[in-house]
Design a protein around this motif. Structure first.
Motif, PDB file in Angstrom:
ATOM      1  N   ILE A 117       0.848  -1.207   0.000  1.00 18.03           N
ATOM      2  CA  ILE A 117       0.000   0.000   0.000  1.00 18.03           C
ATOM      3  C   ILE A 117       0.879   1.251   0.000  1.00 18.03           C
ATOM      4  CG2 ILE A 117      -1.798   1.288   1.238  1.00 18.03           C
ATOM      5  CD1 ILE A 117      -2.874  -1.381   2.302  1.00 18.03           C
ATOM      6  N   ASN A 144       2.201   1.825  -3.446  1.00 17.27           N
ATOM      7  CA  ASN A 144       1.155   2.378  -4.325  1.00 17.27           C
ATOM      8  C   ASN A 144       0.974   3.873  -4.110  1.00 17.27           C
ATOM      9  OD1 ASN A 144       0.706  -0.204  -5.184  1.00 17.27           O
ATOM     10  ND2 ASN A 144      -1.172  -0.539  -4.007  1.00 17.27           N
ATOM     11  N   ASP A 178     -11.502  -7.079  -0.185  1.00 15.04           N
ATOM     12  CA  ASP A 178     -11.561  -5.751  -0.817  1.00 15.04           C
ATOM     13  C   ASP A 178     -10.210  -5.036  -0.695  1.00 15.04           C
ATOM     14  OD1 ASP A 178     -14.212  -6.314  -1.255  1.00 15.04           O
ATOM     15  OD2 ASP A 178     -14.986  -4.994   0.316  1.00 15.04           O
ATOM     16  N   THR A 179      -9.559  -5.183   0.484  1.00 14.36           N
ATOM     17  CA  THR A 179      -8.269  -4.510   0.697  1.00 14.36           C
ATOM     18  C   THR A 179      -7.204  -5.060  -0.254  1.00 14.36           C
ATOM     19  OG1 THR A 179      -8.807  -4.158   3.017  1.00 14.36           O
ATOM     20  CG2 THR A 179      -6.477  -4.021   2.431  1.00 14.36           C
ATOM     21  N   MET A 233      -7.709  -6.521  -3.116  1.00 11.79           N
ATOM     22  CA  MET A 233      -8.057  -6.121  -4.484  1.00 11.79           C
ATOM     23  C   MET A 233      -7.627  -4.678  -4.725  1.00 11.79           C
ATOM     24  SD  MET A 233      -9.330  -8.855  -5.698  1.00 11.79           S
ATOM     25  CE  MET A 233      -9.670  -8.196  -7.311  1.00 11.79           C
ATOM     26  N   LYS A 234      -7.966  -3.805  -3.776  1.00 11.02           N
ATOM     27  CA  LYS A 234      -7.652  -2.380  -3.926  1.00 11.02           C
ATOM     28  C   LYS A 234      -6.135  -2.148  -3.966  1.00 11.02           C
ATOM     29  CE  LYS A 234      -8.874   2.038  -1.938  1.00 11.02           C
ATOM     30  NZ  LYS A 234      -8.825   2.603  -0.610  1.00 11.02           N
ATOM     31  N   ASN A 257      -4.844  -1.462   7.365  1.00 12.33           N
ATOM     32  CA  ASN A 257      -5.699  -0.427   6.766  1.00 12.33           C
ATOM     33  C   ASN A 257      -5.548   0.889   7.516  1.00 12.33           C
ATOM     34  OD1 ASN A 257      -7.448  -0.907   4.463  1.00 12.33           O
ATOM     35  ND2 ASN A 257      -8.166  -2.686   5.608  1.00 12.33           N
TER      36      ASN A 257
END
Ligand code: FAD
Ligand code: DHB
Length: 393
Positions: A22, A25, A56-57, A59-60, A307
């Motif tokens: 993350i 990104n 979802d995390t 995938m994102k 997250n």
């Protein structure tokens, strides 16, 4: 060697790998230190069930291509009592949410592949030994690590301790006994992975006088099965035929029997360290908390922490805003305690202690019966099983 980066991450489990991804990104540099070698990590078999928010995390974060292709979506869960089958329609009771079976081993491999493709640095067989400087506003944080008998350092703005229950990060926090909350259980799980198609395409939790049993899977041809066993059980203690008979009896099904390709015993414990940060050191995942595996929450909790931590770090670097970082422990703990409660509750409801009295057994059966007979009971179980939201305010 003295390396420099923005975020020094200790541990290449799901928490550390996801955080690095993350941050990458969002244009934030990191280096991961991992004690074990790459082959060990790529083979390590662990969790299997992901909450909707976890999927979802991933995938994102852009690491979900294989997950999307190979995932096994479960719209229900089965609770068996004394061999009698019952199903909870999770999707129906949660306004469309589901859980997904996709092995922790697979998502770990996917994230390592992506990290290597994008040159996110993972230093294998590198053990963090000592952390310093993170307390002082004006100093850099320093991770001292050993590799093949030599000491090295990483100088960074922040340290993310994603190093699991036995890591070094938690011990660097200025905690006292009051910050640590634990509960040990008087039983463990004996788990097998077998080359056999699972009989039921969804997870089964079984309550039985002989003890808990669970049927899960890692693919259409691979069954993942667990039975409750005494603490300290030797992984070679049971004859295979006895194991299959016991699984059939407790689950109330006739399993397809196949070659057992993995066996292991997992102890069960609840653990929370309620101090998850100090200065510029933050701990996440199993480093901060452990749940017993009933409920399938460990990896999901680690992903929820990341997250929060990743968002806090992004706000710091992109907007010079430390609000989320300052409230990291508070935001995480609000969810962690509820997930600890669910895992503890499902564990104590489904397992049978050696010295269990009849009243306790009746209470367990009534608890399960309430989940099955009451829409509100079923909905409450389901809300926790598919995953509670992170509350940011
Ligand atoms: P870890 O995966 O433990 O990663 C920490 C990493 O840090 C490790 O690779 C370790 O080698 C490294 N490390 C440690 N110390 C150092 C150091 N000093 N320096 C450098 N590196 C270090 N969870 C679920 O959500 N769903 C499930 O279905 C589920 N089933 C489970 C079944 C079993 C049998 C077990 C045992 C666990 C299960 N879990 C499940 C829990 C889940 O596997 C863990 O919660 C998850 O791995 C936590 O991730 P993490 O990244 O925080 O820690
Ligand atoms: C697994 C599945 C579960 O539902 C659970 O509670 C623990 C582990 C698994 O597939 O490994």
């Amino acid at each position: 060697m003295n390396l420099k980066t923005q975020v020094g991450i200790i541990g290449a489990g799901p928490a550390g790998l996801l955080l690095a991804r993350i941050l990458y990104n969002n244009g934030i540099e990191s280096i991961i230190l991992e004690n074990r070698d790459e082959a060990y990590l790529r083979k390590r078999l662990r969790a299997g069930v992901m909450e909707q928010g976890t999927v979802d995390t991933f995938m994102k974060a852009g690491v979900g291509a294989r997950l999307e292709k190979e995932k096994m979506v479960h719209e229900g869960i089965h609770l068996h009592v004394n061999g009698k089958a019952n199903r909870i329609d999770v999707k129906d009771l949660s306004a469309g949410k589901v859980v997904t079976v996709y092995g922790q081993k697979n998502i770990t491999n996917d994230m390592i592949d992506h990290a290597q493709k994008d040159d996110i640095q993972i230093i294998w067989e590198a053990k963090a030994e000592k952390l310093e400087g993170f307390h002082n506003e004006n100093d850099s944080s320093i991770i001292h690590y050993s590799r093949y008998g030599k000491m090295h350092t990483i100088e960074c703005d922040f340290i993310a301790g994603c190093d699991g229950f036995h890591g070094v990060s938690r011990t660097a926090l200025p905690t006292t006994e009051k910050n640590i909350h634990t509960c040990e259980f008087p039983y463990s799980w004996f788990g097998i992975l077998a080359e056999a198609p699972p009989v039921c395409h969804e997870v089964i939790y079984a309550h039985h006088p002989a003890g808990f049993a669970l049927q899960s899977m890692r693919g259409p041809e691979l069954s993942r099965l667990y039975i409750q066993c005494p603490n300290g059980t030797d992984p070679n203690a049971y004859e295979e035929e006895w194991l299959w008979d016991e699984l059939d009896k407790r689950l109330g099904i006739t399993n397809n029997r196949g070659n057992i390709i993995d066996k292991g015993v997992a102890p069960m414990r609840s653990f929370v360290c309620d101090m998850m940060q100090s200065g510029r050191l933050f701990i996440a995942g199993d480093a901060a908390h452990i749940v017993p595996p009933t409920g399938a929450k460990g990896m999901n909790l680690a992903v929820a922490d990341i997250n929060v931590l990743s968002k806090g770090l992004i706000h710091h670097y992109q907007h010079n805003d430390n609000d989320i970082l300052n409230r990291y422990t508070e935001i995480c703990l609000r969810r962690i305690w509820k997930v600890e409660r669910f895992s503890w509750w499902v564990t104590t409801t489904f397992h049978v202690s050696d010295d269990q009295d009849e009243f306790t057994t009746k209470m367990q059966e009534a608890t399960i019966s309430y989940i099955l007979d009451s829409k509100i009971g079923a909905q409450s179980f389901t809300e926790n099983y598919v995953g509670l939201p992170i509350l940011w305010d």
